[in-house]
Design an enzyme around this catalytic site. Structure first.
Site, short mmCIF file in Angstrom:
data_model
loop_
_atom_site.label_atom_id
_atom_site.label_comp_id
_atom_site.label_asym_id
_atom_site.label_seq_id
_atom_site.Cartn_x
_atom_site.Cartn_y
_atom_site.Cartn_z
N TYR A 92 0.81 -1.22 0.00
CA TYR A 92 0.00 0.00 0.00
C TYR A 92 0.85 1.27 0.00
CZ TYR A 92 -3.04 -3.65 1.87
OH TYR A 92 -3.71 -4.82 2.07
N TYR A 127 -12.30 -7.19 7.16
CA TYR A 127 -11.20 -7.28 6.18
C TYR A 127 -10.94 -8.75 5.87
CZ TYR A 127 -6.73 -7.21 3.91
OH TYR A 127 -5.74 -7.43 2.99
N ASP A 173 -13.51 -16.35 9.00
CA ASP A 173 -12.15 -16.05 8.55
C ASP A 173 -11.28 -15.89 9.80
OD1 ASP A 173 -9.80 -14.88 7.75
OD2 ASP A 173 -10.71 -13.37 6.46
N LYS A 225 -1.61 -17.21 7.88
CA LYS A 225 -0.70 -16.47 8.75
C LYS A 225 0.08 -17.37 9.73
CE LYS A 225 -3.01 -11.98 8.56
NZ LYS A 225 -2.02 -11.04 8.09
N1 PMP Z 1 -8.25 -12.39 6.18
C1 PMP Z 1 -7.82 -11.73 7.28
C2 PMP Z 1 -8.71 -11.66 8.48
C3 PMP Z 1 -6.56 -11.13 7.27
O1 PMP Z 1 -6.15 -10.45 8.36
C4 PMP Z 1 -5.75 -11.24 6.11
C5 PMP Z 1 -4.36 -10.60 6.04
N2 PMP Z 1 -4.17 -9.43 6.68
C6 PMP Z 1 -6.23 -11.93 5.01
C7 PMP Z 1 -7.48 -12.50 5.08
C8 PMP Z 1 -5.41 -12.06 3.75
O2 PMP Z 1 -4.31 -12.87 3.95
P1 PMP Z 1 -3.02 -12.75 2.99
O3 PMP Z 1 -2.41 -11.42 3.26
O4 PMP Z 1 -2.15 -13.90 3.42
O5 PMP Z 1 -3.49 -12.90 1.59
#
Ligand code: PMP
Length: 430
Positions: free
Chosen positions: A18, A146, A247, A276
């Site tokens: 970003y 997000y 998620d 992650k």
């Molecule tokens: N979902 C959530 C809740 C996240 O925090 C993130 C990453 N910040 C993602 C999806 C996307 O994961 P990535 O950056 O490994 O594509």
């Protein structure tokens, strides 16, 4: 290449997350990282407050994780997953099925969190098609949510803080419910669900699933909400025949004080996304789990297969290091550690509540957040944090940490002191 040349090349040619290439934010060159310390090229050592965005839960350069990688390298760094399988993938899938909330017993591996979300969305769509409900092809998500930066994931991110306007002509049109307002301890009454129930009820014929981050909304605002609210949403999904996608890419593997945040509400989603910390933050790998009902319905329909298959699906190195990372977690007293971090964060960040520029202090598990009244000057604050010997990366109006679980109390105090100092001195940096 000299360090100066490296930095000049980086500035000129490499995009960071970003950022602008015309006016990039400064970056700090890292020489190495070990335990909870990030060592910069000029020899300065920073205490890590970020776990490299929720991922490095055991600290850097961990001997057990290093060994797992080295040993797997000698067997097979990678093989395709089409037509082949291997023990690390089988063992990891077995472990994930055991560890995650009840009922999730089918596993799809992919290469990043955003892709795990795409896979979850596709699963929900194929599921609804296979049961003759093809018109259920929209998603409901929560404002301030997000879920990643790929297009499907973006389409369920917060429509204002996300990137909707930029790509509006291309993004699928989904529905958004108000961001959860009930605080963690809130018991929730039927009124809390009034608006979202009306949305679900009105649109149930076109909704495939509700997607949410359970209990903690991460990159969309670091907001923490009531498990009772989550439990209520689970009931609504069941009652109105829409799937629930959780998620847990950020919250999974102990971060909130439970192995998975869904456990705060004692619920199981129909589909679960992990990433992650799955690999202890060593490399990118993700997983999407679903129930037998979802999987079997997809496979009974047309074309009878699930339509996804990334090149690095179930990469053996990633699976081996994930197995070692989960092993470390299970063999450690992670829950005690995370709850002690929570206690310390609560007591040390409490004074921020009285500061004029702090709107709210939020803590849960190994997450500590100062929500400021206005947007913070990222580059100026970053310089200040580096001078203080800590690595904290603020964004929007948030100064927050989620340190590795192995952080020692003295180091954690240095992180919280730096956060308080930043909150006190923020006006001078603006
Ligand atoms: N979902 C959530 C809740 C996240 O925090 C993130 C990453 N910040 C993602 C999806 C996307 O994961 P990535 O950056 O490994 O594509």
């Amino acid at each position: 290449m000299s360090l100066e040349d490296q930095l000049a090349f980086d500035r000129e040619n490499i995009w960071h997350p970003y950022t602008s290439l015309l006016d990039p934010l400064p970056v700090y060159p890292v020489e190495s990282a070990s335990g909870t310390r990030i060592r910069l090229a000029d020899g300065r050592e920073l205490i890590d407050g970020m776990s490299s965005w929720w991922a490095v839960i055991h600290g850097y350069n961990h001997p057990v994780l290093n060994r797992a990688l080295l040993e797997q390298t000698q067997k097979a760094a990678h093989v395709m997953f089409g037509g082949l399988t291997h023990e690390p993938a089988v063992e990891l899938a077995r472990l994930l099925i055991q560890l995650t909330p009840a009922g999730l017993d089918k596993v799809f591996f992919s290469d990043s969190g955003s892709v795990a979300v795409e896979v979850a969305l596709k699963m929900a769509l194929q599921y609804q098609q296979s049961r003759g409900k093809a018109s259920k092809n929209r998603f409901l998500s929560l404002k301030r949510g997000y879920h990643g930066d790929t297009f499907g994931a973006m389409s369920v991110c917060d429509p204002d803080t996300g990137m909707h306007r930029l790509f509006s002509g291309f993004l699928p049109q989904n529905l958004f419910a108000p961001a959860p307002e009930c605080a963690f301890e809130h018991e929730c009454t039927p009124e809390c669900f009034h608006e979202i129930e009306e949305l679900i009820s009105t649109h149930r014929r076109k909704l495939a699933a509700l997607i949410l981050e359970p209990v903690v909304q991460g990159a969309g605002g670091m907001r923490i909400y009531s498990p009772k609210y989550l439990a209520g949403l689970r009931r609504l999904c069941t009652n109105y025949d829409i799937l629930l996608i959780a998620d847990e890419i950020a919250t999974g593997f102990g971060r909130t004080g439970k192995m998975f945040a869904c456990e705060h509400a004692s619920i199981s989603p129909d589909i679960l996304c992990l990433g992650k910390a799955l690999t202890g933050g060593y490399m990118s790998q993700a997983a999407t789990l679903c129930t037998s009902e979802v999987a079997e319905t997809i496979c009974r329909g047309n074309p009878g297969v699930f339509m996804h298959g990334p090149t690095f699906m179930a990469n053996p190195l990633a699976c081996s290091v994930a197995l070692a990372s989960i092993g470390l977690l299970k063999d450690s007293n992670w829950k005690d550690r995370v709850l002690k971090i929570q206690e310390q964060l609560r007591s040390e960040l409490a004074p921020a509540d009285d500061l004029p520029d702090v709107r709210r202090v939020r803590t849960l598990g190994a997450i500590g957040v100062l929500e400021m009244e206005s947007r913070v000057p990222t580059a100026g604050l970053q310089r200040m944090f580096v001078r203080e010997g800590v690595w904290i990366r603020p964004f929007l109006n948030l100064i927050y940490i989620m340190p590795p679980y192995v952080i020692q109390p003295g180091d954690l105090s240095r992180l919280t002191s730096a956060m308080l100092k930043a909150a006190r001195e923020i006006r001078n940096l603006l």
